[in-house]
Design a protein around this motif. Structure first.
Motif, PDB file in Angstrom:
ATOM      1  N   HIS A  69      34.729 -41.442  54.499  1.00  0.00           N
ATOM      2  CA  HIS A  69      33.471 -41.545  53.773  1.00  0.00           C
ATOM      3  C   HIS A  69      33.002 -43.096  53.348  1.00  0.00           C
ATOM      4  CE1 HIS A  69      30.540 -41.351  50.340  1.00  0.00           C
ATOM      5  NE2 HIS A  69      29.930 -40.375  51.127  1.00  0.00           N
ATOM      6  N   TRP A  71      30.008 -45.093  51.780  1.00  0.00           N
ATOM      7  CA  TRP A  71      28.922 -45.375  50.840  1.00  0.00           C
ATOM      8  C   TRP A  71      28.782 -46.538  50.459  1.00  0.00           C
ATOM      9  CZ3 TRP A  71      24.871 -42.479  51.924  1.00  0.00           C
ATOM     10  CH2 TRP A  71      23.591 -42.886  51.390  1.00  0.00           C
ATOM     11  N   GLU A 140      28.978 -34.727  49.383  1.00  0.00           N
ATOM     12  CA  GLU A 140      28.055 -35.085  49.939  1.00  0.00           C
ATOM     13  C   GLU A 140      27.332 -34.334  50.714  1.00  0.00           C
ATOM     14  OE1 GLU A 140      28.008 -39.205  52.555  1.00  0.00           O
ATOM     15  OE2 GLU A 140      28.122 -37.282  53.561  1.00  0.00           O
ATOM     16  N   PHE A 142      24.596 -33.765  53.616  1.00  0.00           N
ATOM     17  CA  PHE A 142      23.870 -34.584  54.517  1.00  0.00           C
ATOM     18  C   PHE A 142      23.006 -33.318  55.101  1.00  0.00           C
ATOM     19  CE2 PHE A 142      23.217 -36.115  59.134  1.00  0.00           C
ATOM     20  CZ  PHE A 142      21.996 -37.114  58.634  1.00  0.00           C
ATOM     21  N   TYR A 152      15.773 -36.820  57.376  1.00  0.00           N
ATOM     22  CA  TYR A 152      17.064 -36.685  57.079  1.00  0.00           C
ATOM     23  C   TYR A 152      17.406 -37.142  55.693  1.00  0.00           C
ATOM     24  CZ  TYR A 152      18.211 -35.547  62.029  1.00  0.00           C
ATOM     25  OH  TYR A 152      18.050 -35.073  63.066  1.00  0.00           O
ATOM     26  N   TYR A 154      20.560 -37.333  52.311  1.00  0.00           N
ATOM     27  CA  TYR A 154      21.728 -37.448  51.610  1.00  0.00           C
ATOM     28  C   TYR A 154      21.618 -36.915  50.095  1.00  0.00           C
ATOM     29  CZ  TYR A 154      24.280 -39.619  55.587  1.00  0.00           C
ATOM     30  OH  TYR A 154      24.481 -40.197  56.682  1.00  0.00           O
TER      31      TYR A 154
END
Length: 176
Positions: A69, A71, A140, A142, A152, A154
């Protein structure tokens, strides 16, 4: 007088063509395999290192999944079970910190998915995975919503309680 001579047989017979084509296909497949392995080797190595660190840090008996992951910073999340058979998630950050949480103390994948789909039934989920957001374990999500153009998003939910944290929308188009 004219000499009648036999025509010489061709050098490339059907058997030689078959051998040449098979050798070309085999050589191409081998080259592609070596290229793919070279490209993927750093990721495979990092995943196996994360798996080994999680086994050592949390005493896992077996590993089910390894998630990467990224971020705010990169983290690895290892899902497995400990010696007692309890499902455990282990978060590993770049600064060699580990944080293990038993799955029973968090919200499950199915609960997050069901909660999300109740709130946004028209969304198409692309991926749900554990992650790290502001130094805290999260789920998370998506997803996309079928508009024209497709958008799109998140969304982040607390791992332990499933409460909504934040949502980010990706731009529909990027300009140079």
């Amino acid at each position: 007088m004219r000499v009648i001579s036999k025509k010489r047989p061709p050098f490339m017979t059907p058997h030689r063509w078959i051998f040449l084509i098979a050798a070309g296909i085999l050589l191409s497949a081998t080259g592609f395999g070596v290229y793919f392995r070279e490209i993927q080797m750093p990721r495979w190595t990092a995943a196996s290192d994360a798996e080994a660190k999680a086994i050592e840090a949390a005493g896992l008996e077996n590993v089910d999944n390894v998630y990467n992951h990224v971020w705010h910073k990169e983290s690895w999340i290892v899902e497995g079970s400990d010696l007692d058979g309890n499902k455990v998630f282990v978060w590993l950050t770049g600064d060699n910190e580990s944080h293990a949480v038993k799955a029973e103390y968090g919200v499950s994948f199915k609960q997050i998915k069901n909660t999300f789909l109740v709130e946004k039934p028209d969304a198409a989920i692309k991926r749900i995975q554990p992650g790290m957001f502001d130094g805290k374990p999260v789920w998370e999500v998506f997803y996309s919503i079928g508009q024209s153009p497709e958008r799109y998003y998140y969304e982040f939910y607390m791992f332990d309680s499933g409460t909504f944290i934040d949502m980010y929308q990706l731009p529909a188009k990027t300009e140079p």
